[in-house]
Design an enzyme around this catalytic site. Sequence first.
Site, PDB file in Angstrom:
ATOM      1  N   GLY A  56      45.889  -9.809 -63.268  1.00 56.52           N
ATOM      2  CA  GLY A  56      46.534  -9.612 -62.060  1.00 56.52           C
ATOM      3  C   GLY A  56      45.831  -9.273 -60.681  1.00 56.52           C
ATOM      4  N   ASN A  86      53.144 -12.259 -64.623  1.00 52.54           N
ATOM      5  CA  ASN A  86      52.933 -12.304 -63.173  1.00 52.54           C
ATOM      6  C   ASN A  86      51.324 -12.734 -62.668  1.00 52.54           C
ATOM      7  OD1 ASN A  86      54.020 -11.763 -60.418  1.00 52.54           O
ATOM      8  ND2 ASN A  86      53.131 -10.067 -60.222  1.00 52.54           N
ATOM      9  N   SER A 141      50.622   5.427 -58.184  1.00 56.88           N
ATOM     10  CA  SER A 141      50.854   4.852 -56.797  1.00 56.88           C
ATOM     11  C   SER A 141      51.389   6.007 -55.925  1.00 56.88           C
ATOM     12  CB  SER A 141      52.084   3.722 -57.020  1.00 56.88           C
ATOM     13  OG  SER A 141      52.640   3.699 -55.533  1.00 56.88           O
ATOM     14  N   ARG A 186      51.193   2.875 -42.607  1.00 52.49           N
ATOM     15  CA  ARG A 186      50.858   2.641 -44.056  1.00 52.49           C
ATOM     16  C   ARG A 186      49.214   3.090 -44.098  1.00 52.49           C
ATOM     17  NH1 ARG A 186      55.407   3.230 -44.149  1.00 52.49           N
ATOM     18  NH2 ARG A 186      57.039   2.249 -45.708  1.00 52.49           N
ATOM     19  N   TYR A 216      61.084   2.216 -59.863  1.00 52.16           N
ATOM     20  CA  TYR A 216      59.594   1.894 -60.277  1.00 52.16           C
ATOM     21  C   TYR A 216      58.879   3.102 -59.956  1.00 52.16           C
ATOM     22  CZ  TYR A 216      55.059   0.637 -58.568  1.00 52.16           C
ATOM     23  OH  TYR A 216      53.635   0.482 -58.557  1.00 52.16           O
ATOM     24  N   LEU A 247      53.882  -6.454 -46.850  1.00 51.27           N
ATOM     25  CA  LEU A 247      53.578  -7.044 -45.576  1.00 51.27           C
ATOM     26  C   LEU A 247      52.281  -8.010 -45.530  1.00 51.27           C
ATOM     27  CD1 LEU A 247      54.099  -6.623 -42.559  1.00 51.27           C
ATOM     28  CD2 LEU A 247      52.352  -4.873 -42.582  1.00 51.27           C
ATOM     29  N   LYS A 301      56.328   5.351 -62.613  1.00 48.04           N
ATOM     30  CA  LYS A 301      54.754   5.885 -62.479  1.00 48.04           C
ATOM     31  C   LYS A 301      54.731   7.510 -62.528  1.00 48.04           C
ATOM     32  CE  LYS A 301      52.708   2.201 -61.710  1.00 48.04           C
ATOM     33  NZ  LYS A 301      51.934   1.287 -62.433  1.00 48.04           N
ATOM     34  N   LYS A 342      56.093  -4.130 -60.762  1.00 50.25           N
ATOM     35  CA  LYS A 342      55.691  -3.375 -59.638  1.00 50.25           C
ATOM     36  C   LYS A 342      56.390  -3.781 -58.253  1.00 50.25           C
ATOM     37  CE  LYS A 342      52.395  -6.507 -57.635  1.00 50.25           C
ATOM     38  NZ  LYS A 342      51.169  -6.956 -56.998  1.00 50.25           N
TER      39      LYS A 342
HETATM   40  P1  NAD Z   1      49.935  -7.741 -60.754  1.00 53.47           P
HETATM   41  O1  NAD Z   1      51.407  -8.172 -61.148  1.00 53.47           O
HETATM   42  O2  NAD Z   1      49.181  -8.670 -59.781  1.00 53.47           O
HETATM   43  O3  NAD Z   1      49.166  -7.313 -62.309  1.00 53.47           O
HETATM   44  C1  NAD Z   1      49.832  -6.732 -63.255  1.00 53.47           C
HETATM   45  C2  NAD Z   1      49.371  -7.519 -64.323  1.00 53.47           C
HETATM   46  O4  NAD Z   1      49.928  -6.880 -65.758  1.00 53.47           O
HETATM   47  C3  NAD Z   1      49.727  -8.985 -64.390  1.00 53.47           C
HETATM   48  O5  NAD Z   1      48.715  -9.732 -64.539  1.00 53.47           O
HETATM   49  C4  NAD Z   1      50.795  -9.132 -65.298  1.00 53.47           C
HETATM   50  O6  NAD Z   1      51.009 -10.525 -66.083  1.00 53.47           O
HETATM   51  C5  NAD Z   1      50.601  -7.958 -66.431  1.00 53.47           C
HETATM   52  N1  NAD Z   1      51.622  -7.413 -67.139  1.00 53.47           N
HETATM   53  C6  NAD Z   1      52.911  -6.964 -66.731  1.00 53.47           C
HETATM   54  N2  NAD Z   1      53.664  -6.363 -67.854  1.00 53.47           N
HETATM   55  C7  NAD Z   1      52.872  -6.679 -68.695  1.00 53.47           C
HETATM   56  C8  NAD Z   1      52.812  -6.129 -70.262  1.00 53.47           C
HETATM   57  N3  NAD Z   1      54.187  -5.540 -70.680  1.00 53.47           N
HETATM   58  N4  NAD Z   1      52.145  -6.590 -71.129  1.00 53.47           N
HETATM   59  C9  NAD Z   1      50.973  -7.056 -70.672  1.00 53.47           C
HETATM   60  N5  NAD Z   1      50.710  -7.361 -69.301  1.00 53.47           N
HETATM   61  C10 NAD Z   1      51.835  -7.203 -68.335  1.00 53.47           C
HETATM   62  O7  NAD Z   1      49.985  -6.381 -59.911  1.00 53.47           O
HETATM   63  P2  NAD Z   1      48.852  -5.497 -59.142  1.00 53.47           P
HETATM   64  O8  NAD Z   1      49.061  -5.475 -57.773  1.00 53.47           O
HETATM   65  O9  NAD Z   1      47.573  -5.966 -59.665  1.00 53.47           O
HETATM   66  O10 NAD Z   1      49.126  -4.074 -59.870  1.00 53.47           O
HETATM   67  C11 NAD Z   1      48.442  -3.495 -60.884  1.00 53.47           C
HETATM   68  C12 NAD Z   1      48.772  -2.100 -61.393  1.00 53.47           C
HETATM   69  O11 NAD Z   1      48.788  -1.419 -59.824  1.00 53.47           O
HETATM   70  C13 NAD Z   1      50.333  -1.994 -61.451  1.00 53.47           C
HETATM   71  O12 NAD Z   1      50.462  -1.191 -62.440  1.00 53.47           O
HETATM   72  C14 NAD Z   1      50.934  -1.466 -60.127  1.00 53.47           C
HETATM   73  O13 NAD Z   1      52.160  -0.939 -60.361  1.00 53.47           O
HETATM   74  C15 NAD Z   1      49.916  -0.719 -59.720  1.00 53.47           C
HETATM   75  N6  NAD Z   1      49.922  -0.453 -58.034  1.00 53.47           N
HETATM   76  C16 NAD Z   1      49.744  -1.610 -57.231  1.00 53.47           C
HETATM   77  C17 NAD Z   1      49.935  -1.337 -55.941  1.00 53.47           C
HETATM   78  C18 NAD Z   1      49.947  -2.879 -55.117  1.00 53.47           C
HETATM   79  O14 NAD Z   1      50.471  -2.726 -53.703  1.00 53.47           O
HETATM   80  N7  NAD Z   1      49.699  -3.908 -55.636  1.00 53.47           N
HETATM   81  C19 NAD Z   1      50.208  -0.071 -55.461  1.00 53.47           C
HETATM   82  C20 NAD Z   1      50.172   0.817 -56.330  1.00 53.47           C
HETATM   83  C21 NAD Z   1      50.194   0.754 -57.729  1.00 53.47           C
HETATM   84  N1  UDP Z   2      57.334  -4.554 -43.654  1.00 52.08           N
HETATM   85  C1  UDP Z   2      57.610  -5.537 -42.706  1.00 52.08           C
HETATM   86  N2  UDP Z   2      58.013  -6.673 -43.079  1.00 52.08           N
HETATM   87  C2  UDP Z   2      57.701  -7.200 -44.408  1.00 52.08           C
HETATM   88  C3  UDP Z   2      57.087  -6.456 -45.263  1.00 52.08           C
HETATM   89  C4  UDP Z   2      57.091  -5.259 -45.002  1.00 52.08           C
HETATM   90  O1  UDP Z   2      58.054  -4.877 -41.658  1.00 52.08           O
HETATM   91  O2  UDP Z   2      57.818  -8.310 -44.697  1.00 52.08           O
HETATM   92  C5  UDP Z   2      56.720  -3.190 -43.406  1.00 52.08           C
HETATM   93  C6  UDP Z   2      57.372  -2.179 -44.183  1.00 52.08           C
HETATM   94  O3  UDP Z   2      58.829  -1.762 -43.597  1.00 52.08           O
HETATM   95  C7  UDP Z   2      56.663  -1.017 -44.047  1.00 52.08           C
HETATM   96  C8  UDP Z   2      55.184  -1.850 -44.202  1.00 52.08           C
HETATM   97  O4  UDP Z   2      55.518  -3.059 -43.696  1.00 52.08           O
HETATM   98  O5  UDP Z   2      56.526  -0.287 -42.968  1.00 52.08           O
HETATM   99  C9  UDP Z   2      54.415  -1.967 -45.618  1.00 52.08           C
HETATM  100  O6  UDP Z   2      55.442  -2.475 -46.496  1.00 52.08           O
HETATM  101  P1  UDP Z   2      54.894  -2.728 -47.924  1.00 52.08           P
HETATM  102  O7  UDP Z   2      56.051  -3.384 -48.598  1.00 52.08           O
HETATM  103  O8  UDP Z   2      53.682  -3.774 -47.871  1.00 52.08           O
HETATM  104  O9  UDP Z   2      54.393  -1.253 -48.585  1.00 52.08           O
HETATM  105  P2  UDP Z   2      55.382  -0.179 -48.796  1.00 52.08           P
HETATM  106  O10 UDP Z   2      56.457  -0.076 -47.947  1.00 52.08           O
HETATM  107  O11 UDP Z   2      55.667  -0.211 -50.247  1.00 52.08           O
HETATM  108  O12 UDP Z   2      54.193   0.842 -48.792  1.00 52.08           O
END
Ligand code: NAD
Ligand code: UDP
Length: 338
Positions: free
Chosen positions: A12, A37, A126, A232, A150, A201, A154, A86
């Site tokens: 991912g 994903n 998160s 943010r 979600y 965003l 976490k 996520k």
């Molecule tokens: P992503 O979807 O790109 O990566 C997640 C990966 O996990 C994907 O490759 C998906 O195929 C794999 N996956 C999902 N369910 C699975 C399962 N049951 N078994 C095996 N593989 C599985 O997401 P990301 O943005 O890289 O996020 C990674 C982690 O970080 C997640 O746990 C997410 O909740 C956390 N996180 C992400 C963000 C963000 O904004 N991207 C913010 C805070 C926390």
């Molecule tokens: N946001 C927006 N347009 C979009 C996506 C997000 O205006 O298409 C705004 C959202 O309301 C927030 C900020 O951008 O104020 C960050 O949003 P994001 O979904 O990236 O992160 P999160 O809200 O989960 O922290």
Amino acid sequence: MAGSVLVTGGAGYIGSHACLALIEAGHPVVVLDNLCNSSPESLQRVGQLCGEEPLLVRGDIRDRACLDRIFAEHDIVAVMHFAGLKAVGESVEIPLEYYDNNVTGSLTLLAAMQAAGVNNLVFSSSATVYGDPATVPISEDFPLAPASPYGRTKMMVEQILTDWQCADGARNVALLRYFNPVGAHPSGRIGEDPRGMPNNLMPFVAQVAVGKRDRLFVFGDDYPTADGTGVRDYIHVMDLVEGHVLALQDIIAGPGLRVINLGTGRGVSVLDMVRAFEAASGRQIPYEVVQRRAGDIAACWADPGRAAQLLAWRASRSLEQMCIDSWRWQSDNPRGYG
Ligand code: NAD
Ligand code: UDP
């Protein structure tokens, strides 16, 4: 550190960058990903970037037999656990899938680790666990009040990991609470490849800049922030994964539980982001202000002090760098991994 790191969800967005950072820091990796994903292409590109393609096991973290095989066949010393679903909005629609994937999946992984005697775990949590904070910046001792299924998955996994660590002092856990990861590796070879309409965003802005979407919808400009749009704490994914490598090295060096924010400590509004992306890309980002998105909060940014103190880690990359790297990835790969 001898042995390999099992990276769940390693194909991912964040996981692929983490694989690269781990390999470059001298830690071999094994990836477990069901590719729900992501694309295996991300790991091939990691291989091109560092000369060592991570071994990919296509499987699910809820499959205990698959996990047992991995622990039997490889010398795994630690796990970085990224796998999970996520999307906040989707979690409201299909909560059971979120609890099953994120909570049952983590329980199955932990049981397999315990059976194999693997004691070191870094978990992707998160900032959403804080919900709508009473004040900013947010430090790790703030109350937890996630506002979506979600976020609750976490929080639950954090609780399970806290109890698991507490039961045996030889176990070492880092709960890393990410703020808003954005950007891409500076090569432009790996990055975020959302399927369908992006929820976040930065990928939305990038798709407008590249011409894939005609305008950005700004969700509200009547928040109590300087320009009325949501604020943010955006953090470059390379800073984020460097924090993971340090957290891993820290838990291996000394037992215990760490709860650590990974953010920059700076708040950036939606319109700040639009302007920064326009400057980085040289493209206009047309936008339209629409109503607030349900469940959104006005402002959220980290107190990153604990990460600095425990890990000697600080986010070093600027908003400009985040936009430049995101734009390079988006413009070089307009269809993502294809
Ligand atoms: P992503 O979807 O790109 O990566 C997640 C990966 O996990 C994907 O490759 C998906 O195929 C794999 N996956 C999902 N369910 C699975 C399962 N049951 N078994 C095996 N593989 C599985 O997401 P990301 O943005 O890289 O996020 C990674 C982690 O970080 C997640 O746990 C997410 O909740 C956390 N996180 C992400 C963000 C963000 O904004 N991207 C913010 C805070 C926390
Ligand atoms: N946001 C927006 N347009 C979009 C996506 C997000 O205006 O298409 C705004 C959202 O309301 C927030 C900020 O951008 O104020 C960050 O949003 P994001 O979904 O990236 O992160 P999160 O809200 O989960 O922290």
